[in-house]
Design a protein around this motif. Structure first.
Motif, PDB file in Angstrom:
ATOM      1  N   ASN A   9       0.845  -1.196   0.000  1.00  0.00           N
ATOM      2  CA  ASN A   9       0.000   0.000   0.000  1.00  0.00           C
ATOM      3  C   ASN A   9       0.882   1.248   0.000  1.00  0.00           C
ATOM      4  O   ASN A   9       1.741   1.426   0.872  1.00  0.00           O
ATOM      5  CB  ASN A   9      -0.899  -0.002   1.240  1.00  0.00           C
ATOM      6  CG  ASN A   9      -1.933   1.120   1.205  1.00  0.00           C
ATOM      7  OD1 ASN A   9      -1.858   2.031   0.393  1.00  0.00           O
ATOM      8  ND2 ASN A   9      -2.909   1.046   2.103  1.00  0.00           N
TER       9      ASN A   9
ATOM     10  N   SER B  83      -0.469  -5.390   1.910  1.00  0.00           N
ATOM     11  CA  SER B  83      -1.913  -5.142   1.886  1.00  0.00           C
ATOM     12  C   SER B  83      -2.620  -6.157   1.000  1.00  0.00           C
ATOM     13  O   SER B  83      -1.991  -7.015   0.376  1.00  0.00           O
ATOM     14  CB  SER B  83      -2.185  -3.725   1.367  1.00  0.00           C
ATOM     15  OG  SER B  83      -1.670  -3.573   0.048  1.00  0.00           O
TER      16      SER B  83
ATOM     17  N   THR C 152      -9.906  -5.805   3.226  1.00  0.00           N
ATOM     18  CA  THR C 152      -8.588  -5.301   2.816  1.00  0.00           C
ATOM     19  C   THR C 152      -8.686  -4.036   1.975  1.00  0.00           C
ATOM     20  O   THR C 152      -7.660  -3.459   1.607  1.00  0.00           O
ATOM     21  CB  THR C 152      -7.835  -6.375   2.012  1.00  0.00           C
ATOM     22  OG1 THR C 152      -8.546  -6.640   0.795  1.00  0.00           O
ATOM     23  CG2 THR C 152      -7.702  -7.665   2.809  1.00  0.00           C
TER      24      THR C 152
ATOM     25  N   HIS D 139      -2.436   0.113  -4.291  1.00  0.00           N
ATOM     26  CA  HIS D 139      -1.882  -1.187  -3.907  1.00  0.00           C
ATOM     27  C   HIS D 139      -1.208  -1.814  -5.132  1.00  0.00           C
ATOM     28  O   HIS D 139      -1.847  -2.007  -6.170  1.00  0.00           O
ATOM     29  CB  HIS D 139      -2.992  -2.097  -3.380  1.00  0.00           C
ATOM     30  CG  HIS D 139      -3.771  -1.486  -2.245  1.00  0.00           C
ATOM     31  ND1 HIS D 139      -3.528  -1.793  -0.924  1.00  0.00           N
ATOM     32  CD2 HIS D 139      -4.785  -0.571  -2.247  1.00  0.00           C
ATOM     33  CE1 HIS D 139      -4.356  -1.102  -0.154  1.00  0.00           C
ATOM     34  NE2 HIS D 139      -5.133  -0.355  -0.928  1.00  0.00           N
TER      35      HIS D 139
END
Length: 233
Positions: free
Chosen positions: A129, A136, A214, A220
């Motif tokens: 991230n 992540s 998430t 990401h």
């Protein structure tokens, strides 16, 4: 009477002379020489257009990634990025997002003197991230459907490599075979996952399944690792 004998002697002499000449004409003599040509694999293969692999293609001009520029008899020439766009984080359920890429493709080249099996594997690393620099999207899965295999030299027989559907889990320890050749075939090969080239529809070949818990703010990013290996049969 003497004149007749003289003529006969002349004719016999001519016949003997011709006969001797005929024997020498049948004699032969042979020797050997060579014709030589050398091929090298010192230059990276040309990147080809997945729509028409007989033509060259400049992926950088289309905003895609730089070719690997690898050299040698068995090479990974080009691997695609996958972009899934920007979305509002969902607080109620997980979601599957389709790639936005219009022209993603994978290219490999086999120029080996000895034909043997080869495999192309792909592995999805952990997402990071940008907001936190932490791992992540734990449990996210990237699905790539079986693509369209094409040859740069027009091969269409059963010697072409085969591709298959794969599902990659982020952070998995090992890769998954996405393309394989049973015996190896001399050519540049492309696996093409064509998107909607004229409209705005997402690419149905490639999707990312993101778990609900998430989906936090940030960009990401995960690395896809592509590996082609020569396997001795």
């Amino acid at each position: 009477m003497r004149k007749k004998l003289a003529v006969t002697s002349v004719l016999m002499s001519v016949a003997l002379l011709l006969g001797t000449t005929s024997v020498f004409a049948a004699t032969t003599s042979t020797g050997n020489s060579q014709a030589t040509i050398t091929f090298t694999t010192d230059k990276a293969p040309v990147i080809v257009d997945p729509d028409d692999p007989t033509k060259p293609y400049d992926p950088i001009k289309d905003g895609a990634i730089t070719p690997t520029n690898q050299t040698g008899p068995l090479t990974l020439d080009y691997a695609p990025n996958f972009n899934f766009g920007s979305h509002e984080a969902l607080a109620t359920n997980s979601a599957v997002y389709q790639a936005l890429n219009k022209k993603p493709f994978l290219q490999v080249t086999d120029r080996r003197a000895l034909r043997s099996k080869w495999d192309m594997k792909v592995k999805l690393g952990k997402f990071i991230n940008s907001e936190t620099s932490n791992e992540s999207l734990s449990g996210a899965k990237l699905s790539i459907s079986s693509g369209i295999v094409k040859s740069a030299i027009g091969l269409t027989d059963g010697s072409a490599p085969t591709t298959q559907n794969v599902q990659l889990t982020a952070g998995a320890a090992s890769g998954t075979t996405i393309l394989s050749s049973a015996a190896g075939t001399f050519s540049t090969w492309v696996v093409y996952w064509p998107g909607d080239l004229v409209g705005q529809a997402p690419n149905t070949y490639i999707s990312l399944d993101v778990p609900i818990n998430t989906q936090v703010k940030g960009t990401h990013t995960a690395t896809l690792e592509w590996t082609i290996s020569d396997v001795v049969n």
